[in-house]
Design an enzyme around this catalytic site. Sequence first.
Site, mmCIF file in Angstrom:
data_model
loop_
_atom_site.group_PDB
_atom_site.id
_atom_site.type_symbol
_atom_site.label_atom_id
_atom_site.label_comp_id
_atom_site.label_asym_id
_atom_site.label_seq_id
_atom_site.Cartn_x
_atom_site.Cartn_y
_atom_site.Cartn_z
ATOM 1 N N SER A 97 0.833 -1.206 -0.011
ATOM 2 C CA SER A 97 -0.127 0.083 -0.099
ATOM 3 C C SER A 97 0.719 1.288 -0.152
ATOM 4 O O SER A 97 1.483 1.509 -0.942
ATOM 5 C CB SER A 97 -0.884 -0.078 1.232
ATOM 6 O OG SER A 97 -1.809 1.100 1.171
ATOM 7 N N ASP A 236 -3.905 5.940 -2.779
ATOM 8 C CA ASP A 236 -2.569 5.316 -2.458
ATOM 9 C C ASP A 236 -2.343 4.366 -3.596
ATOM 10 O O ASP A 236 -3.028 4.236 -4.510
ATOM 11 C CB ASP A 236 -2.940 4.909 -1.206
ATOM 12 C CG ASP A 236 -3.909 3.711 -1.047
ATOM 13 O OD1 ASP A 236 -4.543 3.582 -1.820
ATOM 14 O OD2 ASP A 236 -4.163 3.206 0.179
ATOM 15 N N ASP A 238 -2.140 1.119 -3.936
ATOM 16 C CA ASP A 238 -2.933 0.062 -4.344
ATOM 17 C C ASP A 238 -4.378 0.509 -4.357
ATOM 18 O O ASP A 238 -5.343 -0.434 -4.618
ATOM 19 C CB ASP A 238 -2.821 -1.226 -3.420
ATOM 20 C CG ASP A 238 -3.416 -0.875 -1.762
ATOM 21 O OD1 ASP A 238 -3.296 0.228 -1.586
ATOM 22 O OD2 ASP A 238 -3.817 -1.699 -1.140
ATOM 23 N N ASP A 240 -6.952 1.192 -2.726
ATOM 24 C CA ASP A 240 -8.172 0.718 -2.247
ATOM 25 C C ASP A 240 -8.583 2.248 -1.200
ATOM 26 O O ASP A 240 -9.776 2.090 -0.538
ATOM 27 C CB ASP A 240 -8.067 -0.243 -1.288
ATOM 28 C CG ASP A 240 -6.733 -0.212 -0.292
ATOM 29 O OD1 ASP A 240 -6.208 0.756 -0.268
ATOM 30 O OD2 ASP A 240 -6.768 -0.956 0.704
#
Length: 452
Positions: A97, A236, A238, A240
């Site tokens: 992340s 961010d 990734d 999510d």
Amino acid sequence: MDLSCFKAYDLRGRVPDQLNPILAEKIGRAYVEVTGAKKVIVGYDIRLSSPDIAEALSSGLMAAGADVFDIGLCGTEQVYFATSHYKMDGGIMVTASHNPKDHNGMKMVGPESRPISSDNGLNDIRDRVLEPFADAPEQGRYEALEVMSAYIDHLLGYVDAGSLSPLTIVCNAGNGGAGLVIDELEQHLPFEFVKVHHQPDGHFPNGVPNPILPENRAATADAVIEQGAAMGIAWDGDYDRCFFFDENGRFIEGYYIVGLLADQFLRKTGGGKVIHDPRLTWNTLDLVKAAGGEAIESKTGHAFIKQRMRDEDAVYGGEMSAHHYFRDFAYCDSGMIPWLLIAERLCQSGEPFSSLIDARIEAYPASGEINRTIDDPPKVIAAIEAKYSVGAKNVSHVDGVSIEFDNWRFNLRMSNTEPVVRLNVESRADIPLMEEKTKELLAEMDRLNQEG
């Protein structure tokens, strides 16, 4: 073997000393032995170490007898989507992340994309890694799976295409993976995208993508103002989590986005339950009630919120930390569905983004989350509770302590992931009161901490 990469909710650590292909292969084997999974989705983010770790993980899964369906470079939510959409036994995303660029990690789910955390299997996987392994009698097979088109179709199902009109939108992928999805969505939407730090690049030439840090916001805010955009979005690595900027380049606190999304969702569903975290609540309660929904408070953290959403069959769940969860998305969090819903709302209302938010900030001004490093968090929290609960209207312990008065309230809690105490304060339409109480609480926390 160093297993310090195993955390409460996922795996994260430095490459190669805390996470590397050798450990990843063992984790794959242990995952199958602990969960019994036969068909597993594997995806990975843009980090330079991700392809090697994902390949080793896949080897371990197959050695233990599971079939691997490799969806390649993607965001965490595509692993969630593919696991539930294709009815797989589980999914593993290789990502760290917003951690530093020399880190990597994994997020694991089981059937229906239910999270696997330390209280339901992650610790068992960690412990199993230390034991010897034997190959399964029959090796699993490998298949590359294309999920982007089904995923894009799913995302577009959240908005009414007929109500969309041209908007200029700044999108900042932070050199993470979000840009790949924007390029696909662009063909189906009447929006003009101004693309900032758009190309996926695991070297992170513009810093690790973490828009919650104030120093990382300028690139998005400046582009919004320069381009006269209707809004800005930043993700961010990734993707999510997504973060919003209004047409003036102002960063919008995640708290107000939860209320806006709850309202937009309930308008579509004509009611239903909404899950929210206890840190800041009054704005969300107000909007959910006005839209004919029922607001339900849950402990902070994705594993808790997802479980509560399932228990209540809630249509939407939101955390002020920019995690937004959707029933039709396997109760998982998505960084793409929220901005589509807000863009739709801007088109439908014809109002600027700022006007949708200003009224809410005026009605319920909030401090935003303030973190303090405290030597003995339970002691300080208990002392604050003892002092402030006198004369309070309501005291709740859903997560830390929430103490409510007629015209202001606060929540004080220990972080689930780091050694800090987090404070949130809000008031009813009284900015000076909110600021005064925030200052007072911080001074009291400092005093208690120094007393030891």
